[in-house]
Scaffold this motif. Structure first.
Motif, PDB file in Angstrom:
ATOM      1  N   UNK A 195       0.821  -1.214   0.000  1.00 50.63           N
ATOM      2  CA  UNK A 195       0.000   0.000   0.000  1.00 50.63           C
ATOM      3  C   UNK A 195       0.854   1.262   0.000  1.00 50.63           C
ATOM      4  N   UNK A 196       0.458   2.264  -0.789  1.00 49.12           N
ATOM      5  CA  UNK A 196       1.102   3.572  -0.692  1.00 49.12           C
ATOM      6  C   UNK A 196       0.634   4.257   0.590  1.00 49.12           C
ATOM      7  N   UNK A 197       1.438   5.154   1.101  1.00 46.78           N
ATOM      8  CA  UNK A 197       1.090   5.869   2.324  1.00 46.78           C
ATOM      9  C   UNK A 197       0.555   7.243   1.938  1.00 46.78           C
ATOM     10  N   UNK A 198      -0.771   7.390   2.034  1.00 44.51           N
ATOM     11  CA  UNK A 198      -1.412   8.664   1.723  1.00 44.51           C
ATOM     12  C   UNK A 198      -1.350   9.580   2.939  1.00 44.51           C
ATOM     13  N   UNK A 199      -1.139  10.857   2.686  1.00 43.12           N
ATOM     14  CA  UNK A 199      -1.068  11.840   3.765  1.00 43.12           C
ATOM     15  C   UNK A 199      -2.040  12.976   3.493  1.00 43.12           C
ATOM     16  N   UNK A 200      -2.420  13.641   4.557  1.00 42.47           N
ATOM     17  CA  UNK A 200      -2.027  13.374   5.926  1.00 42.47           C
ATOM     18  C   UNK A 200      -2.638  12.073   6.455  1.00 42.47           C
ATOM     19  N   UNK A 201      -1.870  11.432   7.350  1.00 40.72           N
ATOM     20  CA  UNK A 201      -2.321  10.179   7.968  1.00 40.72           C
ATOM     21  C   UNK A 201      -3.529  10.438   8.870  1.00 40.72           C
ATOM     22  N   UNK A 202      -4.323   9.401   9.156  1.00 39.74           N
ATOM     23  CA  UNK A 202      -5.422   9.576  10.106  1.00 39.74           C
ATOM     24  C   UNK A 202      -4.850  10.014  11.460  1.00 39.74           C
TER      25      UNK A 202
ATOM     26  N   UNK B 152      -3.352   3.558   8.713  1.00 37.94           N
ATOM     27  CA  UNK B 152      -3.193   4.134   7.377  1.00 37.94           C
ATOM     28  C   UNK B 152      -4.532   4.163   6.665  1.00 37.94           C
ATOM     29  N   UNK B 153      -4.530   4.835   5.533  1.00 38.69           N
ATOM     30  CA  UNK B 153      -5.676   4.829   4.630  1.00 38.69           C
ATOM     31  C   UNK B 153      -5.556   3.595   3.756  1.00 38.69           C
ATOM     32  N   UNK B 154      -6.534   2.690   3.835  1.00 38.41           N
ATOM     33  CA  UNK B 154      -6.390   1.418   3.138  1.00 38.41           C
ATOM     34  C   UNK B 154      -7.612   1.011   2.343  1.00 38.41           C
ATOM     35  N   UNK B 155      -8.454   1.918   1.961  1.00 42.71           N
ATOM     36  CA  UNK B 155      -9.638   1.537   1.192  1.00 42.71           C
ATOM     37  C   UNK B 155      -9.178   0.860  -0.087  1.00 42.71           C
ATOM     38  N   UNK B 156      -9.544  -0.422  -0.226  1.00 38.33           N
ATOM     39  CA  UNK B 156      -9.081  -1.146  -1.410  1.00 38.33           C
ATOM     40  C   UNK B 156      -9.941  -2.374  -1.672  1.00 38.33           C
ATOM     41  N   UNK B 157      -9.678  -2.966  -2.807  1.00 35.08           N
ATOM     42  CA  UNK B 157     -10.279  -4.244  -3.174  1.00 35.08           C
ATOM     43  C   UNK B 157      -9.136  -5.231  -3.358  1.00 35.08           C
ATOM     44  N   UNK B 158      -9.457  -6.476  -3.577  1.00 34.62           N
ATOM     45  CA  UNK B 158      -8.403  -7.484  -3.769  1.00 34.62           C
ATOM     46  C   UNK B 158      -7.517  -7.153  -4.968  1.00 34.62           C
ATOM     47  N   UNK B 159      -8.087  -6.448  -5.958  1.00 32.53           N
ATOM     48  CA  UNK B 159      -7.316  -6.144  -7.165  1.00 32.53           C
ATOM     49  C   UNK B 159      -6.738  -4.731  -7.195  1.00 32.53           C
ATOM     50  N   UNK B 160      -6.958  -3.939  -6.172  1.00 37.02           N
ATOM     51  CA  UNK B 160      -6.437  -2.569  -6.157  1.00 37.02           C
ATOM     52  C   UNK B 160      -7.361  -1.695  -5.359  1.00 37.02           C
ATOM     53  N   UNK B 161      -7.701  -0.530  -5.879  1.00 37.79           N
ATOM     54  CA  UNK B 161      -8.679   0.303  -5.199  1.00 37.79           C
ATOM     55  C   UNK B 161      -8.291   1.753  -5.087  1.00 37.79           C
ATOM     56  N   UNK B 162      -9.088   2.469  -4.311  1.00 42.72           N
ATOM     57  CA  UNK B 162      -8.992   3.924  -4.225  1.00 42.72           C
ATOM     58  C   UNK B 162      -7.633   4.430  -3.766  1.00 42.72           C
ATOM     59  N   UNK B 163      -7.035   3.822  -2.737  1.00 44.22           N
ATOM     60  CA  UNK B 163      -5.759   4.371  -2.272  1.00 44.22           C
ATOM     61  C   UNK B 163      -4.700   4.312  -3.361  1.00 44.22           C
ATOM     62  N   UNK B 164      -4.741   3.287  -4.175  1.00 44.77           N
ATOM     63  CA  UNK B 164      -3.788   3.186  -5.283  1.00 44.77           C
ATOM     64  C   UNK B 164      -4.088   4.246  -6.345  1.00 44.77           C
ATOM     65  N   UNK B 165      -5.359   4.463  -6.630  1.00 40.79           N
ATOM     66  CA  UNK B 165      -5.746   5.484  -7.615  1.00 40.79           C
ATOM     67  C   UNK B 165      -5.417   6.887  -7.124  1.00 40.79           C
TER      68      UNK B 165
ATOM     69  N   UNK C 204      -3.030   7.698  -4.928  1.00 41.83           N
ATOM     70  CA  UNK C 204      -1.569   7.839  -4.970  1.00 41.83           C
ATOM     71  C   UNK C 204      -1.085   8.077  -6.399  1.00 41.83           C
ATOM     72  N   UNK C 205      -1.595   7.296  -7.325  1.00 39.90           N
ATOM     73  CA  UNK C 205      -1.187   7.441  -8.736  1.00 39.90           C
ATOM     74  C   UNK C 205      -1.523   8.844  -9.247  1.00 39.90           C
ATOM     75  N   UNK C 206      -2.745   9.336  -8.943  1.00 36.35           N
ATOM     76  CA  UNK C 206      -3.151  10.662  -9.404  1.00 36.35           C
ATOM     77  C   UNK C 206      -2.320  11.776  -8.796  1.00 36.35           C
ATOM     78  N   UNK C 207      -1.988  11.671  -7.518  1.00 44.27           N
ATOM     79  CA  UNK C 207      -1.151  12.687  -6.871  1.00 44.27           C
ATOM     80  C   UNK C 207       0.260  12.666  -7.449  1.00 44.27           C
ATOM     81  N   UNK C 208       0.826  11.483  -7.610  1.00 42.06           N
ATOM     82  CA  UNK C 208       2.196  11.369  -8.117  1.00 42.06           C
ATOM     83  C   UNK C 208       2.315  11.810  -9.570  1.00 42.06           C
ATOM     84  N   UNK C 209       1.259  11.603 -10.356  1.00 41.50           N
ATOM     85  CA  UNK C 209       1.288  11.994 -11.770  1.00 41.50           C
ATOM     86  C   UNK C 209       0.874  13.447 -11.979  1.00 41.50           C
ATOM     87  N   UNK C 210       0.474  14.132 -10.904  1.00 41.15           N
ATOM     88  CA  UNK C 210       0.033  15.515 -11.028  1.00 41.15           C
ATOM     89  C   UNK C 210      -1.342  15.668 -11.655  1.00 41.15           C
ATOM     90  N   UNK C 211      -2.138  14.602 -11.666  1.00 46.66           N
ATOM     91  CA  UNK C 211      -3.495  14.672 -12.232  1.00 46.66           C
ATOM     92  C   UNK C 211      -4.419  15.518 -11.370  1.00 46.66           C
TER      93      UNK C 211
END
Length: 175
Positions: A37-44, A100-113, A115-122
């Motif tokens: 899991x990526x670590x989204x911030x700010x943490x809870x 941590x923030x861990x909303x996800x499904x077995x195949x991925x999920x929101x925290x991954x999306x 993180x990807x959007x923040x890192x890509x500047x979307x």
């Protein structure tokens, strides 16, 4: 392209994610153990007892939304928990914090999306917005084609799916 929330639907901001910290963590749950899991911030701030940034006057069940910095709805979900953030916070192992923030499904999920959007500047940030089912007005139910929702808590998945159909959020798409 996903659309924006209907103006008649009053939502509250539960949390704003605006950074991805270095490192990863895992969950101590077999179905999710394969995820780094990526670590989204700010943490809870208080684990599963972290309070939403904006409080509604009613508790759950909830419909929640992830929106980007332009207000576009990227995900629609549902929660039976007393507090909407409880659906998103879980303890982690092999990380720098307890929760941590861990909303996800077995195949991925929101925290991954997110993180990807923040890192890509979307998007500069993503907001977790929510509305208690009991605060959704009859006008919104009419818009959703659900005029006979005398007790919407009995039909939480129906309300969620009607909002997914109306808003067409890209992160809800089954891949």
């Amino acid at each position: 392209m996903p659309s924006q929330l209907p103006s008649q639907l009053k939502t509250y901001n539960a949390w704003t994610f605006n950074k991805v910290e270095g490192g990863t963590f895992r969950r101590n749950k077999r179905d999710f153990a394969h995820h780094e899991y990526p670590i989204l911030a700010p943490l809870p701030t208080n684990g599963r007892h972290t309070k939403a940034l904006e409080a509604s006057r009613l508790g759950g069940p909830y419909i929640y939304f992830v929106t980007d910095d332009s207000g576009q709805v990227r995900y629609v979900g549902k929660s039976l928990e007393d507090q909407v953030i409880q659906r998103w916070v879980r303890p982690g192992i092999r990380g720098t914090a307890k929760h941590y923030w861990t909303h996800s499904t077995k195949s991925g999920g929101c925290v991954f999306n997110i993180a990807k959007g923040l890192q890509a500047g979307e998007s500069r940030e993503y907001n977790l917005r929510y509305v208690p089912l009991m605060e959704i007005t009859p006008e919104v139910y009419m818009q959703l084609g659900l005029p006979d929702m005398a007790d919407p808590t009995l039909c939480l998945p129906v309300v969620e799916q009607a909002l997914v159909k109306m808003l067409n959020p890209d992160w809800n798409a089954r891949r």
